[in-house]
Design a protein around this motif. Structure first.
Motif, PDB file in Angstrom:
ATOM      1  N   MET A 262       0.826  -1.208   0.000  1.00  0.00           N
ATOM      2  CA  MET A 262       0.000   0.000   0.000  1.00  0.00           C
ATOM      3  C   MET A 262       0.860   1.257   0.000  1.00  0.00           C
ATOM      4  O   MET A 262       0.546   2.250  -0.666  1.00  0.00           O
ATOM      5  N   VAL A 263       1.958   1.220   0.734  1.00  0.00           N
ATOM      6  CA  VAL A 263       2.881   2.358   0.738  1.00  0.00           C
ATOM      7  C   VAL A 263       3.472   2.559  -0.652  1.00  0.00           C
ATOM      8  O   VAL A 263       3.585   3.692  -1.140  1.00  0.00           O
ATOM      9  N   LYS A 264       3.846   1.461  -1.295  1.00  0.00           N
ATOM     10  CA  LYS A 264       4.383   1.550  -2.655  1.00  0.00           C
ATOM     11  C   LYS A 264       3.338   2.104  -3.633  1.00  0.00           C
ATOM     12  O   LYS A 264       3.669   2.847  -4.556  1.00  0.00           O
ATOM     13  N   VAL A 265       2.080   1.708  -3.420  1.00  0.00           N
ATOM     14  CA  VAL A 265       1.007   2.199  -4.293  1.00  0.00           C
ATOM     15  C   VAL A 265       0.862   3.711  -4.155  1.00  0.00           C
ATOM     16  O   VAL A 265       0.650   4.420  -5.148  1.00  0.00           O
ATOM     17  N   CYS A 266       0.970   4.213  -2.940  1.00  0.00           N
ATOM     18  CA  CYS A 266       0.879   5.666  -2.722  1.00  0.00           C
ATOM     19  C   CYS A 266       1.996   6.394  -3.458  1.00  0.00           C
ATOM     20  O   CYS A 266       1.785   7.452  -4.059  1.00  0.00           O
ATOM     21  N   VAL A 267       3.203   5.821  -3.419  1.00  0.00           N
ATOM     22  CA  VAL A 267       4.327   6.422  -4.156  1.00  0.00           C
ATOM     23  C   VAL A 267       4.069   6.353  -5.649  1.00  0.00           C
ATOM     24  O   VAL A 267       4.308   7.319  -6.387  1.00  0.00           O
ATOM     25  N   ALA A 268       3.552   5.207  -6.122  1.00  0.00           N
ATOM     26  CA  ALA A 268       3.268   5.041  -7.547  1.00  0.00           C
ATOM     27  C   ALA A 268       2.188   6.007  -8.006  1.00  0.00           C
ATOM     28  O   ALA A 268       2.221   6.486  -9.145  1.00  0.00           O
ATOM     29  N   ARG A 269       1.242   6.315  -7.125  1.00  0.00           N
ATOM     30  CA  ARG A 269       0.201   7.260  -7.480  1.00  0.00           C
ATOM     31  C   ARG A 269       0.793   8.640  -7.781  1.00  0.00           C
ATOM     32  O   ARG A 269       0.424   9.309  -8.751  1.00  0.00           O
ATOM     33  N   GLY A 270       1.714   9.063  -6.925  1.00  0.00           N
ATOM     34  CA  GLY A 270       2.375  10.340  -7.172  1.00  0.00           C
ATOM     35  C   GLY A 270       3.193  10.321  -8.447  1.00  0.00           C
ATOM     36  O   GLY A 270       3.224  11.308  -9.195  1.00  0.00           O
ATOM     37  N   GLN A 271       3.868   9.192  -8.717  1.00  0.00           N
ATOM     38  CA  GLN A 271       4.636   9.068  -9.961  1.00  0.00           C
ATOM     39  C   GLN A 271       3.721   9.121 -11.182  1.00  0.00           C
ATOM     40  O   GLN A 271       4.069   9.713 -12.206  1.00  0.00           O
ATOM     41  N   LEU A 272       2.555   8.498 -11.074  1.00  0.00           N
ATOM     42  CA  LEU A 272       1.610   8.511 -12.191  1.00  0.00           C
ATOM     43  C   LEU A 272       1.115   9.925 -12.476  1.00  0.00           C
ATOM     44  O   LEU A 272       1.045  10.349 -13.635  1.00  0.00           O
ATOM     45  N   VAL A 273       0.774  10.649 -11.427  1.00  0.00           N
ATOM     46  CA  VAL A 273       0.324  12.028 -11.604  1.00  0.00           C
ATOM     47  C   VAL A 273       1.419  12.862 -12.267  1.00  0.00           C
ATOM     48  O   VAL A 273       1.157  13.669 -13.173  1.00  0.00           O
ATOM     49  N   ALA A 274       2.651  12.657 -11.827  1.00  0.00           N
ATOM     50  CA  ALA A 274       3.770  13.393 -12.427  1.00  0.00           C
ATOM     51  C   ALA A 274       3.947  13.033 -13.896  1.00  0.00           C
ATOM     52  O   ALA A 274       4.213  13.905 -14.742  1.00  0.00           O
ATOM     53  N   LEU A 275       3.784  11.747 -14.225  1.00  0.00           N
ATOM     54  CA  LEU A 275       3.902  11.310 -15.622  1.00  0.00           C
ATOM     55  C   LEU A 275       2.811  11.930 -16.488  1.00  0.00           C
ATOM     56  O   LEU A 275       3.080  12.436 -17.582  1.00  0.00           O
ATOM     57  N   LEU A 276       1.582  11.886 -16.018  1.00  0.00           N
ATOM     58  CA  LEU A 276       0.461  12.401 -16.801  1.00  0.00           C
ATOM     59  C   LEU A 276       0.583  13.895 -17.049  1.00  0.00           C
ATOM     60  O   LEU A 276       0.171  14.395 -18.099  1.00  0.00           O
ATOM     61  N   MET A 277       1.158  14.612 -16.095  1.00  0.00           N
ATOM     62  CA  MET A 277       1.279  16.064 -16.228  1.00  0.00           C
ATOM     63  C   MET A 277       2.610  16.490 -16.808  1.00  0.00           C
ATOM     64  O   MET A 277       2.906  17.682 -16.884  1.00  0.00           O
ATOM     65  N   GLY A 278       3.441  15.535 -17.216  1.00  0.00           N
ATOM     66  CA  GLY A 278       4.731  15.879 -17.808  1.00  0.00           C
ATOM     67  C   GLY A 278       5.718  16.434 -16.819  1.00  0.00           C
ATOM     68  O   GLY A 278       6.580  17.246 -17.184  1.00  0.00           O
ATOM     69  N   LEU A 279       5.628  16.001 -15.557  1.00  0.00           N
ATOM     70  CA  LEU A 279       6.513  16.510 -14.503  1.00  0.00           C
ATOM     71  C   LEU A 279       7.572  15.494 -14.108  1.00  0.00           C
ATOM     72  O   LEU A 279       8.294  15.711 -13.141  1.00  0.00           O
ATOM     73  N   SER A 280       7.658  14.385 -14.836  1.00  0.00           N
ATOM     74  CA  SER A 280       8.629  13.342 -14.514  1.00  0.00           C
ATOM     75  C   SER A 280       9.613  13.215 -15.662  1.00  0.00           C
ATOM     76  O   SER A 280       9.242  12.852 -16.780  1.00  0.00           O
ATOM     77  N   GLY A 281      10.855  13.535 -15.392  1.00  0.00           N
ATOM     78  CA  GLY A 281      11.860  13.463 -16.441  1.00  0.00           C
ATOM     79  C   GLY A 281      12.529  12.114 -16.565  1.00  0.00           C
ATOM     80  O   GLY A 281      13.089  11.773 -17.598  1.00  0.00           O
ATOM     81  N   ARG A 282      12.480  11.286 -15.506  1.00  0.00           N
ATOM     82  CA  ARG A 282      13.196  10.004 -15.514  1.00  0.00           C
ATOM     83  C   ARG A 282      12.265   8.816 -15.727  1.00  0.00           C
ATOM     84  O   ARG A 282      12.578   7.900 -16.456  1.00  0.00           O
ATOM     85  N   ASP A 283      11.115   8.826 -15.056  1.00  0.00           N
ATOM     86  CA  ASP A 283      10.224   7.675 -15.126  1.00  0.00           C
ATOM     87  C   ASP A 283       9.519   7.614 -16.482  1.00  0.00           C
ATOM     88  O   ASP A 283       9.422   8.603 -17.206  1.00  0.00           O
ATOM     89  N   SER A 284       9.008   6.436 -16.784  1.00  0.00           N
ATOM     90  CA  SER A 284       8.216   6.226 -17.993  1.00  0.00           C
ATOM     91  C   SER A 284       7.001   5.398 -17.625  1.00  0.00           C
ATOM     92  O   SER A 284       6.962   4.725 -16.584  1.00  0.00           O
ATOM     93  N   CYS A 285       5.995   5.438 -18.489  1.00  0.00           N
ATOM     94  CA  CYS A 285       4.774   4.660 -18.231  1.00  0.00           C
ATOM     95  C   CYS A 285       5.081   3.169 -18.206  1.00  0.00           C
ATOM     96  O   CYS A 285       4.513   2.422 -17.397  1.00  0.00           O
ATOM     97  N   ALA A 286       5.990   2.712 -19.081  1.00  0.00           N
ATOM     98  CA  ALA A 286       6.330   1.290 -19.127  1.00  0.00           C
ATOM     99  C   ALA A 286       6.994   0.848 -17.828  1.00  0.00           C
ATOM    100  O   ALA A 286       6.699  -0.230 -17.288  1.00  0.00           O
TER     101      ALA A 286
END
Length: 518
Positions: A262-286
């Protein structure tokens, strides 16, 4: 001759009269045949993407006269080179007609560079002073210039800039409230205020006009889908904060492992929001998809068969992961689909069918009212249309929701018009009626006539009739404001309803004339 000055492209119809003249008179002369084959060498100059079906090439049939003189084209080096350029232009055409980015994008610079290179190649073609070769080279240059101009116009269009500004506004909001706090180890500020702010930006995006241009529709659609996905993720997080879960880790070892996931899911949620809004330079959807899939595998391996509460807890976490995975599919959304062309959407077609029916009923109502006939009251039919609209599937698409909302307003406008007409016809004022109450009813009678004009209005905001109608409605609002209830509660209530009625007419008139499009 050099063609980088980008002169206005000649319209595709400009060649047709000359072509018809050549085929109807003196068509058998060698001079006419030479001119004919030159005109159909490159066909029509670029027409701004209208000949492109969302980037798909239209295969044009060869003219019989072109087939007869194909050997001539192959023999002359200039014609051969122009045909090679034409093939490259055709390969770039779909990319131009569906490009939805801005001038600083890498793809824009690449396509612009390729088109400029083709202009230089066209300029290098040696026409040997022959008019037919010069004409073919000129039209080849016009074709490339048209693509360049269309590319630039869409990338710098005011609506495209508006879409980008709204996207940046949403990006800044999400960064300040969600992404930045999580990166610094803090807590994201996710609440109803954030959800409402995102919703307000989404509504403003739906109001951006695209003028029917495929690139602008595509840009708006992509911005909306990503922003709606972020809103969905944020709303899901807001709801989860009210739950009593997660369970205590002391209950069972499986609960402890679910809590870790569940803790990992919370972190992944923030990463997903960053990806969708173009705020993540390192992560990818894959990459994020692989992480979430590994969490699912880890949860599936847990043995929770003996405890229903733990089993429900795991089910909730799995559903949360599935929800995040669903939004990861948006990475290619708007690239390989035609969903931004809502004219082909089944829900939009349903809404348009209802609007056509409403238009027919509206004409009938106004026609009978002009004759003083109040017997035509299709309220039951209008109510059934409202029920139909309520059942239309919007697929969480804000543009479809807006189209449905507008259709609902059109139906409700006719219903309120009929209700007021009936109320005015039934009204029998008595001698003891309060003078202020009588004044309100006089204004309502005027508003009923003005609403009939609003229902039948079919112009634009710049029209004189629109300005006069808007001014008359404003005067009725001022007249209501001047009514003194003198402490009479009935008059107060009637005046309040009359003011709301007048404002609804103004809003309806604004909606009819704002030239909104889906």
């Amino acid at each position: 001759m050099f063609y980088l000055n980008r002169r206005p492209t000649q319209t595709c119809l400009s060649f047709q009269p000359r072509l018809q003249a050549e085929t109807s008179s003196n068509a058998d002369t060698p001079e006419a045949l030479k001119r004919l084959k030159t005109y159909i060498l490159f066909g029509k100059p670029f027409d701004g993407g209208k000949r492109m079906d969302h980037g798909g090439q239209q295969h044009q049939q060869q003219h019989p006269m072109e087939q007869q003189h194909q050997s001539y084209h192959q023999q002359h080096p200039a014609m051969m080179r122009l045909y090679e350029v034409q093939k490259e232009v055709q390969s770039l055409g779909p990319q131009v007609c569906t490009f939805s980015g801005l001038q600083h994008d890498r793809d824009y610079k690449r396509v612009e560079r390729e088109l400029t290179r083709l202009l230089l190649e066209v300029d290098k073609v040696d026409t040997e002073g022959k008019p037919e070769l010069q004409g073919a080279r000129k039209r080849a240059a016009q074709e490339v210039e048209g693509l360049l101009r269309y590319l630039e116009e869409n990338a710098t269009h005011p609506s495209r800039i508006a879409i980008e500004d709204l996207s940046n506004e949403a990006r800044q909001l999400v960064d300040d409230r969600v992404v930045a706090p999580q990166r610094s180890g803090g807590v994201a500020e996710i609440n109803d205020e954030l959800v409402d702010a995102l919703q307000e930006i989404i509504l403003r995006l739906t109001q951006v006009k695209t003028e029917g241009r495929v690139p602008l529709r595509k840009a708006r659609y992509r911005a909306l889908t990503r922003l709606c996905a972020v809103q969905d993720v944020v709303e899901g997080r807001t709801q989860q904060q009210t739950l009593s879960l997660p369970l205590s880790g002391e209950t069972n070892e499986s609960v402890h492992r679910i809590n870790q996931v569940m803790v990992k899911v919370c972190v992944a949620r923030g990463q997903l929001v960053a990806l969708l809004m173009g705020l993540s330079g390192r992560d990818s959807c894959a990459h994020l998809s692989r992480i979430l899939t590994e969490m699912q595998v880890e949860l599936d391996a847990l043995d929770v068969s003996g405890n229903a509460a733990i089993r429900n807890y795991r089910k909730q976490v799995v559903e949360e992961i599935n929800g995040l995975l669903k939004h990861l599919d948006l990475e290619g959304e708007g690239e390989d689909t035609r969903r931004y062309d809502l004219g082909q959407n089944n829900s939009i077609r349903e809404i348009e069918a209802v609007r056509a029916h409403v238009s027919h009923l509206r004409e009938g109502v106004l026609r009978h009212c002009m004759m003083g006939d109040l017997s035509f009251r299709p309220k039951a039919e209008l109510q059934s249309l409202l029920t139909h609209l309520d059942q239309v599937d919007t697929a969480k698409n804000p543009c479809i929701r807006e189209a449905r909302r507008r259709a609902v307003v059109e139906v409700q406008a006719i219903i309120t018009f009929l209700d007021l007409r009936e109320a005015l016809a039934r009204r029998q004022p008595g001698p003891a009626e309060h003078p202020s109450h009588r004044s309100v009813w006089l204004v309502l009678g005027s508003l009923s006539d003005l609403q009939a004009q609003a229902l039948g209005f079919d112009g634009k905001r710049v029209d004189k009739s629109y300005m006069m109608l808007e001014e008359l409605l404003t005067k009725q609002l001022l007249a209501l404001d001047a009514v003194d209830p003198q402490g009479d509660e009935t008059t107060k209530m009637a005046r309040k309803q009359a003011v709301k009625f007048a404002q609804n007419i103004l809003n309806y008139l604004d909606m009819k004339t704002d030239e909104w499009e889906y």
